[in-house]
Scaffold this active site. Sequence first.
Site, short mmCIF file in Angstrom:
data_model
loop_
_atom_site.label_atom_id
_atom_site.label_comp_id
_atom_site.label_asym_id
_atom_site.label_seq_id
_atom_site.Cartn_x
_atom_site.Cartn_y
_atom_site.Cartn_z
N CYS A 281 0.89 -1.16 0.00
CA CYS A 281 0.00 0.00 0.00
C CYS A 281 0.92 1.20 0.00
O CYS A 281 1.56 1.50 1.01
CB CYS A 281 -0.92 0.02 1.22
SG CYS A 281 -1.90 1.53 1.31
N CYS B 70 -0.40 4.22 2.60
CA CYS B 70 -0.37 4.06 4.07
C CYS B 70 -0.15 2.58 4.40
O CYS B 70 0.94 2.08 4.21
CB CYS B 70 -1.64 4.61 4.71
SG CYS B 70 -3.16 3.95 3.98
#
Length: 198
Positions: A102, A105
């Site tokens: 990701c 985040c």
Amino acid sequence: MSAKIRTQEEIAARVKALEALMIEKGIMTTEAVDRLAEIYENEVGPQLGASVVAKAWTDPDFKARLLENATTACAELGIGGLQGEDMVVVENTADIHNVITCTLCSCYPWPVLGLPPNWYKEPAYRARIVREPRAVLREDFGVDVPDSVEVRVWDSSSEMRYWVLPRRPAGSEDLDEKALAALVTRDSMIGTGVVAAP
């Protein structure tokens, strides 16, 4: 820079210190901490993802449904919920190795993988796995993907959380679902590890 920046001992010490501080300040109780640990050990987490993988390895119809709509297929097994509303499973094959990150985040499919490991949230992993996935897999995780195998990096988001259906290991043909699930690791469902040999 290695994606595994902190040792397990350092992480454990930090967790203990935070736990003690939260209890001391009255933010949480020992009972609440124990209950949260129980939830992530028994009710959500990698063991649930491993059971989904084992079912997919032994049931071709379920595997097809899982690859078509992971959220719905997992719900058939009573697995779902927060951070698992929109899951997509990508399959590792002899020709393709998938790995998940990701870049923004730490979006992650909690119902099947539990809480994300610290290294998954580190900027070093999130940035570098996209640029040089083979090097990160080899140097940081000991996974050497041959040049003949395509590496695909999937970027999870709050709208779509990816995870990997790893390859079934050779020599596991006679194992039942429970025994197969025991071979599946969290990292193999992220693509940064491989399934244990039977």
